[in-house]
Design a protein around this motif. Structure first.
Motif, PDB file in Angstrom:
ATOM      1  N   ILE A 196       0.862  -1.292  -0.089  1.00  0.00           N
ATOM      2  CA  ILE A 196       0.034  -0.106  -0.086  1.00  0.00           C
ATOM      3  C   ILE A 196       0.835   1.228   0.005  1.00  0.00           C
ATOM      4  O   ILE A 196       1.940   1.326   0.855  1.00  0.00           O
ATOM      5  N   ALA A 197       0.621   2.213  -0.788  1.00  0.00           N
ATOM      6  CA  ALA A 197       1.410   3.350  -0.808  1.00  0.00           C
ATOM      7  C   ALA A 197       0.924   4.130   0.583  1.00  0.00           C
ATOM      8  O   ALA A 197      -0.226   4.196   1.031  1.00  0.00           O
ATOM      9  N   ARG A 198       2.065   4.923   0.849  1.00  0.00           N
ATOM     10  CA  ARG A 198       1.956   5.650   2.025  1.00  0.00           C
ATOM     11  C   ARG A 198       0.709   6.647   2.111  1.00  0.00           C
ATOM     12  O   ARG A 198       0.025   6.967   3.103  1.00  0.00           O
ATOM     13  N   LYS A 199       0.628   7.328   0.909  1.00  0.00           N
ATOM     14  CA  LYS A 199      -0.643   8.244   0.848  1.00  0.00           C
ATOM     15  C   LYS A 199      -2.113   7.538   1.297  1.00  0.00           C
ATOM     16  O   LYS A 199      -2.694   8.242   1.829  1.00  0.00           O
ATOM     17  N   GLN A 200      -2.209   6.363   0.507  1.00  0.00           N
ATOM     18  CA  GLN A 200      -3.488   5.692   0.762  1.00  0.00           C
ATOM     19  C   GLN A 200      -3.415   5.046   2.322  1.00  0.00           C
ATOM     20  O   GLN A 200      -4.504   5.208   3.025  1.00  0.00           O
ATOM     21  N   TRP A 201      -2.301   4.620   2.647  1.00  0.00           N
ATOM     22  CA  TRP A 201      -2.285   4.144   4.078  1.00  0.00           C
ATOM     23  C   TRP A 201      -2.658   5.259   5.061  1.00  0.00           C
ATOM     24  O   TRP A 201      -3.266   5.115   6.093  1.00  0.00           O
ATOM     25  N   SER A 202      -2.271   6.328   4.894  1.00  0.00           N
ATOM     26  CA  SER A 202      -2.669   7.663   5.873  1.00  0.00           C
ATOM     27  C   SER A 202      -4.113   7.697   6.014  1.00  0.00           C
ATOM     28  O   SER A 202      -4.353   8.372   7.115  1.00  0.00           O
ATOM     29  N   ARG A 203      -4.785   7.424   5.211  1.00  0.00           N
ATOM     30  CA  ARG A 203      -6.448   7.644   5.135  1.00  0.00           C
ATOM     31  C   ARG A 203      -7.051   6.625   5.989  1.00  0.00           C
ATOM     32  O   ARG A 203      -8.119   6.892   6.598  1.00  0.00           O
ATOM     33  N   VAL A 204      -6.376   5.497   6.224  1.00  0.00           N
ATOM     34  CA  VAL A 204      -6.900   4.425   6.881  1.00  0.00           C
ATOM     35  C   VAL A 204      -6.377   3.955   8.230  1.00  0.00           C
ATOM     36  O   VAL A 204      -6.769   3.308   9.052  1.00  0.00           O
TER      37      VAL A 204
END
Length: 253
Positions: A196-204
């Motif tokens: 998972i890309a860091r940007k997407q992970w930060s959302r969850v």
């Protein structure tokens, strides 16, 4: 997940449709049914078909309101089976309430009575160990290609962070049922590696601190020969609770 709201008939108008009416299931109905099933962690193909027929007859707004209600019920203990011995699955609870509330004419179409089948000779499933020569035949000279995307719903494993990348393993849940004729496999709990890309992970990341929340990943799968596992490159990432909050916000708007 596709949360688009489609135009719908009112419940009164739905009830006035004839008993003989047949549902017209569109790709949009099927796509939304799969999204609802993923939220409910329901992988039974028959159940997904029933949800698609619910959308066709009752409309997206009706099924989404019922989904929000079931998710709230699940947070407060869920619904027990008739004999009280066990808790219904989220998908089972959803269809249980739906069946109680759908008008009778539509109920007969969405849940048609199964015709009694004549006793047929039971054919054993194809032995998994005997697949090898036939797989070789199928793969010989094959040059086709398809678009592939998988959906994973559940709790992530150990989180490994490296630069802008998150790596976490997840374990597959055994399928509830499989169509007749498919071979029985021994390994029903495969391990997937999710990237998972860091940007997407930060959302969850914050949402997943709730132990009852579950991550929903859609992405591209491939076989990692070095580790002998299926890996998934996440293309979209959310959680069940975030998805529910987004749905509730749209309904309020």
């Amino acid at each position: 997940m596709n949360d688009n709201i489609m135009s719908t008939d009112s419940t009164t108008e739905v009830a006035e449709k004839t008993e003989k009416s047949k549902p017209t299931i569109t790709p949009e109905h099927t796509q939304q049914a799969q999204a609802i099933a993923a939220t409910l962690q329901e992988d039974n193909s028959e159940a997904i078909g029933q949800i698609a027929r619910l959308i066709a007859h009752m409309g997206a707004e009706w099924v989404n309101e019922l989904l929000a209600e079931i998710l709230e019920i699940e947070k407060n203990g869920g619904i027990m089976t008739r004999n009280g011995k066990r808790r219904r699955t989220a998908g089972g609870a959803y269809l249980h309430l739906a069946r109680q509330r759908v008008p009778r004419p539509q109920r007969r179409v969405i849940w048609p009575r199964k015709k009694q089948k004549k006793n047929k000779k039971q054919i054993p499933p194809f032995p998994w160990e005997e697949r090898v020569p036939f797989v070789h035949q199928a793969l010989k000279g094959y040059k086709g290609e398809v678009t592939v995307k998988v959906t994973l719903v559940g709790r992530p494993g150990k989180i490994i962070e490296r630069q802008q990348l998150i790596i976490t393993p997840v374990t597959g849940k055994p399928p509830a049922t499989m169509p007749n004729g498919l071979p029985e496999i021994k390994d029903k709990k495969p391990v997937y590696l999710v990237y998972i890309a860091r940007k997407q992970w930060s959302r969850v990341e914050t949402a997943l601190k709730d132990p009852d929340d579950k991550i929903i990943v859609q992405g591209y799968p491939f076989y990692d020969k070095q580790f002998k596992v299926i890996s998934v490159l996440a293309q979209s990432t959310t959680t069940v609770n975030l998805q529910r909050a987004q749905r509730e916000k749209k309904q309020q708007d």
